[in-house]
Design an enzyme around this catalytic site. Structure first.
Site, PDB file in Angstrom:
ATOM      1  N   HIS A 187       2.636  51.415 -24.156  1.00 31.10           N
ATOM      2  CA  HIS A 187       3.090  52.785 -23.893  1.00 31.10           C
ATOM      3  C   HIS A 187       3.471  52.947 -22.420  1.00 31.10           C
ATOM      4  O   HIS A 187       3.417  54.056 -21.871  1.00 31.10           O
ATOM      5  CB  HIS A 187       2.017  53.814 -24.273  1.00 31.10           C
ATOM      6  N   SER A 311      27.578  44.995  -7.509  1.00 28.93           N
ATOM      7  CA  SER A 311      27.992  46.395  -7.512  1.00 28.93           C
ATOM      8  C   SER A 311      29.194  46.527  -6.593  1.00 28.93           C
ATOM      9  O   SER A 311      29.284  45.843  -5.564  1.00 28.93           O
ATOM     10  CB  SER A 311      26.853  47.288  -7.020  1.00 28.93           C
ATOM     11  N   THR A 357      39.520  44.281 -47.555  1.00 28.46           N
ATOM     12  CA  THR A 357      39.609  44.670 -46.152  1.00 28.46           C
ATOM     13  C   THR A 357      38.286  44.447 -45.437  1.00 28.46           C
ATOM     14  O   THR A 357      38.245  43.991 -44.290  1.00 28.46           O
ATOM     15  CB  THR A 357      40.024  46.148 -46.042  1.00 28.46           C
TER      16      THR A 357
END
Length: 479
Positions: A187, A311, A357
């Site tokens: 958690h 970046s 298809t």
């Protein structure tokens, strides 16, 4: 001033790829082209038609049909082996007239039979058996077998080897890092320590289990006519055991015979296979997100690539792009595989064309998965472990030892040691919402009144050594 008309990129030669799998990522998925492209479909159609003709003649199914010589059988199989760009273009030219892809394959092969005397001599019987090409077949007899061969080849020769290599990489990392202690997060909160290798081993074990399912999947095929009744077969040649002829032919191709179908093979095997591959994808997605989280946390350090930009504005960054790319491609692959599996199992009454298809998108479904596998493997190779960070995290979380202390108190209480009441509640009061030091924990242990050997064992415990059998558990990995 009037601006010139914009140039249409649709007119550029050679054509510009509409999708990234045939453009930016072509090199990573190129091996699938030989199995799942439109050209591969046509080659497999030719293959099935050739083998059906050979089967009919070698088994003497049709009375009066001559048996082919070894040279004639080789000539026919060479048509498949040499199928390339010129043959793709020729088939496209025939289809412009037939406006039917399988009929174009029939006419293409009949041309080769007519041309056989020039290669094999005037005594060849191949022109005489021309009408056995596509004998008693509906288009789906050819197509279902072709798709089964295509998908089987793509899985066994391309996708599975790549997936197995990936899982081997993860398993090797797990073994290398089996003894590296790490604070677990359940958690998102500090929890019982583990080892980094054990957590990778869990993922490798999950992935390998899915691979076993995929390796065991069947590839089914049928050849039984327009509505699965052998109607034309038994009228044309009533003396033949047509179900046996069909079974032996399908099994000759290395497929599992489906004895009960409508006009189409039911495609259930495809739904089963695609569900298994999608499940593998989703476990791999879990690995990608976990590794991404470990990178974000600093557990893994990425090796910068010389000259690469992380970046456009922040020069310090090394972005986990391999794992992010993998996530996106796995999601795309699963979406396609889920759609294939859901669509292909339904066909109205004896036949509709929704599967036609749909099956043309098998290639992209596998392509996005294969691209993700490639990205994860590349990403894993660029990782190293910050053992110092792991050690610091563990040392900052002595409260995780509340679990073994209260468990030892419970065991002592059962053994008759006094003063062990409410162990969980006492540790909860000590640890919840607090950061403990080593001294805090050892002082608490010393005041419990535990047997000397138990107290000594707990006092020697550290977060970094509290990993249970994590290292040994890695040994359960196969391979």
């Amino acid at each position: 001033m009037t601006s010139p008309a914009r140039v249409s990129l649709a007119d550029v030669t050679p054509p510009i790829a509409l999708g990234p799998l045939d453009g930016r990522y072509r090199s990573a998925v190129a091996p699938l082209v030989d199995h799942l492209s439109e050209a591969a479909l046509n080659r497999e159609r030719v293959h099935v038609e050739v083998e059906w003709l050979i089967h009919l003649t070698s088994q003497q199914v049709v009375p009066g049909a001559p048996e082919l010589s070894a040279a004639e059988r080789q000539y026919l199989r060479d048509v498949v082996a040499t199928f390339g760009p010129d043959e793709v273009a020729e088939l496209a030219e025939i289809e412009r007239t037939t406006v039917h892809d399988v009929k174009a394959v029939e006419y293409f092969l009949k041309r080769r039979l007519a041309e056989a005397p020039a290669t094999l001599g005037p005594d060849t019987v191949l022109p005489a058996v021309s009408e056995l090409v596509h004998f008693a077949c509906t288009s789906e007899d050819i197509n279902n077998l072709s798709y089964a061969l295509m998908v089987r080849g793509a899985v066994r020769e391309v996708w599975l080897p790549a997936a197995v290599a990936l899982v081997d990489d993860v398993a090797a990392m797990a073994r290398d890092l089996a003894a590296v202690p790490m604070l677990a997060l359940t958690h998102g909160q500090p929890a019982t320590p583990t080892t980094l290798g054990k957590e990778l081993a869990v993922l490798a074990h999950r992935l390998r289990r899915q691979l076993r399912r995929i390796e065991a999947d069947e590839y089914l095929g049928k050849l039984n006519g327009a509505t699965g009744t052998y109607g034309a077969h038994v009228v044309a040649v009533p003396g033949a055991d047509w179900p046996e002829v069909s079974r032996t032919f399908v099994e000759h191709l290395g497929l599992t015979w489906n004895p009960l179908t409508t006009q189409i093979e039911s495609h259930d095997w495809q739904a089963e296979l695609y569900a298994d591959i999608a499940r593998f994808n989703r476990v791999l997605h879990n690995l990608a997100t976990d590794v991404w989280s470990y990178i974000s946390r600093g557990v893994f350090i990425q090796t910068p690539v010389a000259g690469a930009t992380g970046s456009s504005t922040m020069p310090h960054k090394v972005n986990p792009i391999r794992f992010e790319n993998a996530e996106a491609n796995l999601e795309l692959s699963c979406a396609l595989l889920d759609t294939l599996a859901a669509t292909l199992v339904t066909s109205r009454l004896q036949r509709d064309l929704t599967d036609s298809t749909t099956q043309r998108n098998i290639g992209p479904a596998f392509g996005h998965s294969l691209l993700a596998i490639d990205n994860v493997r590349r990403g894993l190779r660029a990782l190293s472990v910050d053992a110092g960070l792991l050690a610091r995290e563990l040392d900052q979380n002595w409260e995780v030892l509340g679990e073994p202390v209260q468990s030892a108190m419970r065991a002592a209480a059962v053994a008759g040691v006094t003063g062990m009441q409410n162990p969980y509640e006492r540790l909860k009061e000590l640890t919840r919402g607090r950061r403990l030091t080593a001294d805090d924990m050892r002082e608490f242990i010393a005041g419990l009144g535990l047997p000397e050997d138990v107290a000594a064992r707990l006092a020697a415990l550290e977060p970094g050594s509290y990993t249970g059998l994590a290292e040994q558990l890695v040994g359960y990995l196969e391979g």
